[in-house]
Design an enzyme around this catalytic site. Structure first.
Site, short mmCIF file in Angstrom:
data_model
loop_
_atom_site.label_atom_id
_atom_site.label_comp_id
_atom_site.label_asym_id
_atom_site.label_seq_id
_atom_site.Cartn_x
_atom_site.Cartn_y
_atom_site.Cartn_z
N ASP A 7 0.89 -1.17 -0.12
CA ASP A 7 0.13 0.04 0.05
C ASP A 7 0.74 1.38 0.11
OD1 ASP A 7 -2.77 1.22 0.18
OD2 ASP A 7 -1.68 2.14 2.12
N SER A 8 0.02 2.32 -0.41
CA SER A 8 1.04 3.69 -0.20
C SER A 8 1.34 4.08 0.86
CB SER A 8 0.15 4.66 -1.07
OG SER A 8 -1.15 4.92 -0.46
N TYR A 39 -0.60 8.46 -3.06
CA TYR A 39 -0.42 8.22 -4.50
C TYR A 39 -1.65 8.79 -5.14
CZ TYR A 39 2.96 4.45 -3.92
OH TYR A 39 4.18 3.87 -3.68
N GLY A 40 -2.62 9.15 -4.53
CA GLY A 40 -3.95 9.61 -5.10
C GLY A 40 -3.90 11.07 -5.69
N CYS A 70 -4.05 -1.05 -2.50
CA CYS A 70 -4.38 0.53 -2.64
C CYS A 70 -5.09 0.48 -4.04
CB CYS A 70 -2.88 0.95 -3.08
SG CYS A 70 -2.99 2.64 -3.75
N ASN A 71 -6.45 1.20 -3.93
CA ASN A 71 -7.05 1.17 -5.18
C ASN A 71 -6.56 2.04 -5.91
OD1 ASN A 71 -10.10 0.28 -4.59
ND2 ASN A 71 -9.12 0.81 -2.60
N THR A 72 -5.71 3.15 -5.88
CA THR A 72 -4.90 3.91 -7.20
C THR A 72 -3.99 3.13 -7.62
OG1 THR A 72 -5.38 5.94 -5.70
CG2 THR A 72 -3.68 6.17 -7.34
N GLU A 150 -3.92 8.65 7.93
CA GLU A 150 -2.40 8.70 8.42
C GLU A 150 -1.99 9.25 9.51
OE1 GLU A 150 0.36 7.18 6.30
OE2 GLU A 150 -1.15 6.25 5.02
N CYS A 180 -10.84 3.17 -1.26
CA CYS A 180 -9.50 3.63 -0.89
C CYS A 180 -9.34 2.89 0.39
CB CYS A 180 -9.33 5.24 -0.62
SG CYS A 180 -7.65 5.35 0.40
N THR A 181 -8.24 2.21 0.64
CA THR A 181 -7.91 1.32 1.74
C THR A 181 -7.78 1.95 3.06
OG1 THR A 181 -5.77 0.84 0.89
CG2 THR A 181 -7.40 -0.71 0.49
N HIS A 182 -7.54 3.12 2.91
CA HIS A 182 -7.56 4.11 4.34
C HIS A 182 -8.98 4.10 4.72
CE1 HIS A 182 -3.68 5.27 2.73
NE2 HIS A 182 -3.38 5.67 3.78
#
Length: 251
Positions: A7-8, A39-40, A70-72, A150, A180-182
């Site tokens: 993931d980012s 990354y988005g 990470c979706n992006t 974050e 978004c996995t966040h």
């Protein structure tokens, strides 16, 4: 089975949690590119470059598969990663769409996709959902949620202000895709904001359901060994993992 999870930043821990609790794997290796999150807001070429560098990192461990949590990254880099890797690489978008189909049998249902700007602009979710027969789709970039997660801001007045900023005036959708996995870190406040009518689609739960079928996994019968790496502030990542995964200690 040894599995890499990329993931980012820390958001992919929401996917790691589902993989860890499923007891299907012997070892889970998590790498967060925390030095370059998010990354988005980056362009396609940069996203692909960063993801291929992460692939080089994982190849040292010889994993049986790599999950792009990470979706992006899934939207932009999956073809390049699959072309170069000598092991299966799975993204979260296809899994999320299939989970939506399962949760929302009514093709006239209204779907709201929330994601980073790059994921929304890729059009990947919209195209996949349309191919499944859905037409009432709205995709909304909600990038402020990424730095909040974050920073460990999962509730409180600041988050409530962001929710109102993005969603005031919107009717509650039938399904809300956390693209978004966040964002699963914010599941509770999102559910409270939209109400019980709205079904939340969580990438971690979706990818685990997807892997059970597509990779034909069998339970290992025990919890996986965990390893954590990051491009910056790895100890912060380990502490977040300790809290989110309810671990006594982190390797």
């Amino acid at each position: 089975m040894r599995v890499g999870v990329f993931d980012s930043g820390v958001g992919g821990l929401s996917v790691l949690k589902s993989l860890y609790e499923a007891d299907f794997f012997e070892e889970l290796i998590y790498y967060g590119d925390t030095a370059r999150v998010p990354y988005g807001v980056k362009d396609r070429q940069t996203i692909v470059k960063f993801c291929l560098e992460a692939l080089d990192f994982f190849e040292n461990f010889r994993p049986d598969m790599l999950i792009i949590a990470c979706n992006t990254a899934s939207a932009y880099a999956l073809p390049a990663l699959r072309e170069r890797a000598n092991f299966p690489v799975y993204g979260v978008i296809e899994a999320g769409v299939l989970a939506t189909v399962k949760a929302l049998p009514d093709k006239d249902g209204e779907i709201l996709v929330i994601a980073t700007r790059a994921t929304v602009e890729s059009g990947e979710y919209q195209a996949h959902l349309q191919r499944q027969g859905f037409s009432r789709i709205r995709a909304l970039p909600t990038g402020l949620f990424v730095p909040m997660v974050e920073e460990g801001i999962w509730g409180g007045d600041l988050l409530q202000s962001a929710l109102r900023h993005y969603f005031d005036g919107l009717e509650s959708p039938d399904a809300l895709i956390l693209a978004c996995t966040h964002f699963p870190f914010l599941s509770r406040p999102l559910q409270e904001f939209f109400g019980t009518k709205t079904k939340l689609i969580h990438s971690g739960e979706a990818i685990m359901d997807f892997l059970r079928t597509s990779a034909r996994l069998s339970p290992s019968g025990r919890r996986a060994r965990l390893k954590f790496y990051a491009s910056s502030a790895v100890e912060d990542l380990r502490q977040r993992a300790k809290i989110w995964l309810n671990l006594k200690d982190t390797p």
